[in-house]
Design a protein around this motif. Structure first.
Motif, PDB file in Angstrom:
ATOM      1  N   ILE A  89       1.251  -0.897   0.034  1.00  0.00           N
ATOM      2  CA  ILE A  89      -0.544  -0.388   0.107  1.00  0.00           C
ATOM      3  C   ILE A  89       0.934   1.530  -0.316  1.00  0.00           C
ATOM      4  O   ILE A  89       2.595   1.042   0.766  1.00  0.00           O
ATOM      5  CB  ILE A  89      -0.789  -0.189   1.201  1.00  0.00           C
ATOM      6  N   GLU A  90       0.305   2.054  -0.363  1.00  0.00           N
ATOM      7  CA  GLU A  90       1.247   3.530  -0.781  1.00  0.00           C
ATOM      8  C   GLU A  90       0.049   4.504  -0.660  1.00  0.00           C
ATOM      9  O   GLU A  90      -0.878   5.058  -0.765  1.00  0.00           O
ATOM     10  CB  GLU A  90       1.769   3.178  -2.525  1.00  0.00           C
ATOM     11  N   VAL A  91       0.941   6.142   0.116  1.00  0.00           N
ATOM     12  CA  VAL A  91       0.199   6.704   0.538  1.00  0.00           C
ATOM     13  C   VAL A  91       0.844   7.817  -0.150  1.00  0.00           C
ATOM     14  O   VAL A  91       2.277   7.887  -0.707  1.00  0.00           O
ATOM     15  CB  VAL A  91       0.853   7.265   1.797  1.00  0.00           C
ATOM     16  N   ASN A  92      -0.103   8.493  -1.211  1.00  0.00           N
ATOM     17  CA  ASN A  92       0.564   9.632  -2.168  1.00  0.00           C
ATOM     18  C   ASN A  92       0.562  10.271  -1.129  1.00  0.00           C
ATOM     19  O   ASN A  92      -0.426  11.988  -0.969  1.00  0.00           O
ATOM     20  CB  ASN A  92      -1.003  10.233  -2.873  1.00  0.00           C
ATOM     21  N   ALA A  93       1.577  11.596  -1.040  1.00  0.00           N
ATOM     22  CA  ALA A  93       2.038  12.872  -0.027  1.00  0.00           C
ATOM     23  C   ALA A  93       2.780  13.817  -1.671  1.00  0.00           C
ATOM     24  O   ALA A  93       3.491  14.943  -1.433  1.00  0.00           O
ATOM     25  CB  ALA A  93       2.900  12.936   0.452  1.00  0.00           C
ATOM     26  N   GLY A  94       2.004  13.512  -3.074  1.00  0.00           N
ATOM     27  CA  GLY A  94       2.777  14.240  -4.497  1.00  0.00           C
ATOM     28  C   GLY A  94       2.475  14.852  -5.082  1.00  0.00           C
ATOM     29  O   GLY A  94       2.595  15.650  -5.947  1.00  0.00           O
ATOM     30  N   CYS A  95       1.185  14.421  -5.407  1.00  0.00           N
ATOM     31  CA  CYS A  95      -0.086  15.158  -7.056  1.00  0.00           C
ATOM     32  C   CYS A  95      -0.215  16.461  -6.010  1.00  0.00           C
ATOM     33  O   CYS A  95      -0.479  16.750  -5.623  1.00  0.00           O
ATOM     34  CB  CYS A  95      -1.471  14.215  -6.457  1.00  0.00           C
ATOM     35  N   PRO A  96       0.644  17.377  -7.415  1.00  0.00           N
ATOM     36  CA  PRO A  96       0.236  18.064  -7.703  1.00  0.00           C
ATOM     37  C   PRO A  96      -0.719  19.248  -7.539  1.00  0.00           C
ATOM     38  O   PRO A  96      -1.591  20.041  -7.432  1.00  0.00           O
ATOM     39  CB  PRO A  96       1.770  19.276  -8.554  1.00  0.00           C
ATOM     40  N   ALA A  97      -2.188  18.777  -8.178  1.00  0.00           N
ATOM     41  CA  ALA A  97      -3.055  18.773  -8.895  1.00  0.00           C
ATOM     42  C   ALA A  97      -3.983  19.794  -7.501  1.00  0.00           C
ATOM     43  O   ALA A  97      -3.893  19.503  -6.669  1.00  0.00           O
ATOM     44  CB  ALA A  97      -4.310  17.932  -8.910  1.00  0.00           C
ATOM     45  N   PRO A  98      -4.455  21.051  -8.030  1.00  0.00           N
ATOM     46  CA  PRO A  98      -5.074  21.502  -7.652  1.00  0.00           C
ATOM     47  C   PRO A  98      -6.146  21.579  -6.965  1.00  0.00           C
ATOM     48  O   PRO A  98      -6.662  20.955  -5.945  1.00  0.00           O
ATOM     49  CB  PRO A  98      -5.190  23.098  -8.536  1.00  0.00           C
ATOM     50  N   LYS A  99      -6.696  20.522  -7.663  1.00  0.00           N
ATOM     51  CA  LYS A  99      -7.867  20.081  -6.976  1.00  0.00           C
ATOM     52  C   LYS A  99      -7.265  18.679  -5.635  1.00  0.00           C
ATOM     53  O   LYS A  99      -8.511  18.433  -4.978  1.00  0.00           O
ATOM     54  CB  LYS A  99      -9.352  18.631  -7.612  1.00  0.00           C
ATOM     55  N   VAL A 100      -6.069  18.238  -5.998  1.00  0.00           N
ATOM     56  CA  VAL A 100      -5.970  17.272  -4.665  1.00  0.00           C
ATOM     57  C   VAL A 100      -4.908  17.872  -3.693  1.00  0.00           C
ATOM     58  O   VAL A 100      -5.520  18.219  -2.461  1.00  0.00           O
ATOM     59  CB  VAL A 100      -5.296  16.572  -5.141  1.00  0.00           C
ATOM     60  N   ALA A 101      -3.595  18.774  -3.933  1.00  0.00           N
ATOM     61  CA  ALA A 101      -2.845  19.642  -3.109  1.00  0.00           C
ATOM     62  C   ALA A 101      -3.456  20.427  -2.194  1.00  0.00           C
ATOM     63  O   ALA A 101      -3.716  21.266  -1.057  1.00  0.00           O
ATOM     64  CB  ALA A 101      -2.088  20.203  -3.839  1.00  0.00           C
TER      65      ALA A 101
END
Length: 383
Positions: free
Chosen positions: A116-128
């Motif tokens: 299982i991986e946790v995402n702390a990298g996506c730069p998309a405005p709707k996410v970040a």
């Protein structure tokens, strides 16, 4: 595996050609970076076949957890994967530790991925912009709480008779150039039981613009007690070799390079096995489309949806042909149906493509636009 070094056309074999993720021997030391709307099951299967089943690790498109009061596996198409994709990980994102933990436990128990991986990298405005993805780099205590709770959930699942899965983390080096905190992220990750860290060498504000800062990736790798995978601007065997040798990473994660050259993992595996580089003709490159189309149809998409993805791939691959081959790109993109696409494909294979080679190394700049502003305000709502 390391014989015939002299036959390597493009340089020597790096010292690291594999790494371990707990009990998994990962060869080659490559990962297909998860990219929303790109690395679905058909594309992942395509890359694996083209690599000769030598892909390293595969990861799902990122799976949201915030929207479900009670996480349901069947509600997320990103979770679909095929047995031949293993070793396979599921990447989740969100800003609520309890929901992230519940989702991780449910996925582990119902789907049995390899990690299982946790995402702390996506730069998309709707996410970040809502505090998840790379937004977590603005709130490291929250990231630590998420990692702690997800690790605890996976451990609890193991006490109930399920496999105790490794936990991994994907992050960027920081939010912007004034707040690079990847070393703090590493310390938190190791303290909370993360077993592999993938570092994208850009800040969130960079998006995909400019060059990744591999000096920071190298600093993390030098300090880490766990495998560190470097991500950013790896688009050839030569670059992969140079990054692994010069920055002491355990491996490399490849995203946009694979979008334009899905053979890259097999090319790296060939090089690490001491095999000479192979020149690929344009007609061989075009042979990829029937296989990709079959995988799309097996995934249950419509013919029109499959055609759209064929055109998407065609637009990328054709950048690896010489400028005189732009007719190939235009002809394929004008196709109105899948049948017309394959009729045009056959004509091109028997015509203009016969005398061309596929040269993905022609692609130098795959970067996107830089954002200079992002509203960052409502991520703490409902904590």
């Amino acid at each position: 595996m390391l014989k015939n070094v002299e036959s390597l056309k493009n340089g020597r074999i790096p010292r690291r050609v594999k790494f371990k993720l707990r009990d998994l021997d990962v060869f080659p030391n490559t990962i297909l970076s998860p990219m929303d709307g790109v690395t679905d099951a058909p594309f992942r299967r395509l890359c694996r076949v083209l690599s000769g089943d030598r892909m390293g690790l595969l990861v799902s498109e990122f799976v949201p957890t915030d929207g479900d009061a009670a996480f349901r596996v069947e509600g997320h198409k990103q979770l679909k994967f095929f047995p031949e994709e293993r070793p396979f990980g599921v990447q989740i994102f969100g800003r609520y530790p309890d929901r992230m933990a519940a989702a991780a436990k449910k996925i582990a128990e119902e789907l049995h991925p390899d990690y299982i991986e946790v995402n702390a990298g996506c730069p998309a405005p709707k996410v970040a912009g809502k505090g998840s993805g790379s937004g977590l780099l603005r709130d490291l205590p929250r990231l630590q709480e998420i990692l702690h709770d997800v690790r605890a959930a996976l451990d609890a699942s193991a006490t109930e008779g399920h496999v105790n899965l490794p936990l991994t983390l994907k992050c960027r080096i920081g939010w912007d150039s004034d707040s690079i905190n990847v070393m703090e992220t590493l310390k938190i990750a190791e303290g909370e039981g993360v077993e592999m860290l993938t570092v994208h060498g850009r800040t969130r504000l960079q998006g995909y613009n400019g060059l990744a800062d591999w000096d920071w990736i190298g600093k993390v790798a030098a300090a880490a007690k766990i495998p560190v995978i470097g991500n950013g601007d790896v688009n050839s065997v030569e670059v992969a070799r140079e990054r692994i040798e010069n920055y002491s990473v355990s491996g490399v994660s490849i995203g946009r390079g694979a979008m334009h050259n899905p053979w890259i993992f097999g090319q790296i595996a060939d090089a690490w096995e001491g095999k000479p580089a192979r020149v690929m003709t344009a007609t061989e490159a075009l042979d990829v489309f029937p296989l990709y189309y079959r995988f799309k149809m097996e995934d249950g998409v419509t013919e029109l949806g499959a055609l759209g993805r064929l055109k998407q791939l065609a637009a990328r691959l054709c950048k690896g042909f010489s400028e005189s081959a732009m007719d190939i790109r235009q002809t394929l993109l004008r196709s109105g149906t899948a049948g017309e696409f394959f009729d045009n494909l056959e004509s091109l294979r028997e015509g203009v493509a016969r005398d061309l080679v596929f040269e993905p190394e022609r692609l130098v700049n795959l970067n996107g636009a830089k954002e200079t502003e992002l509203k960052f305000g409502d991520q703490f709502a409902g904590r």
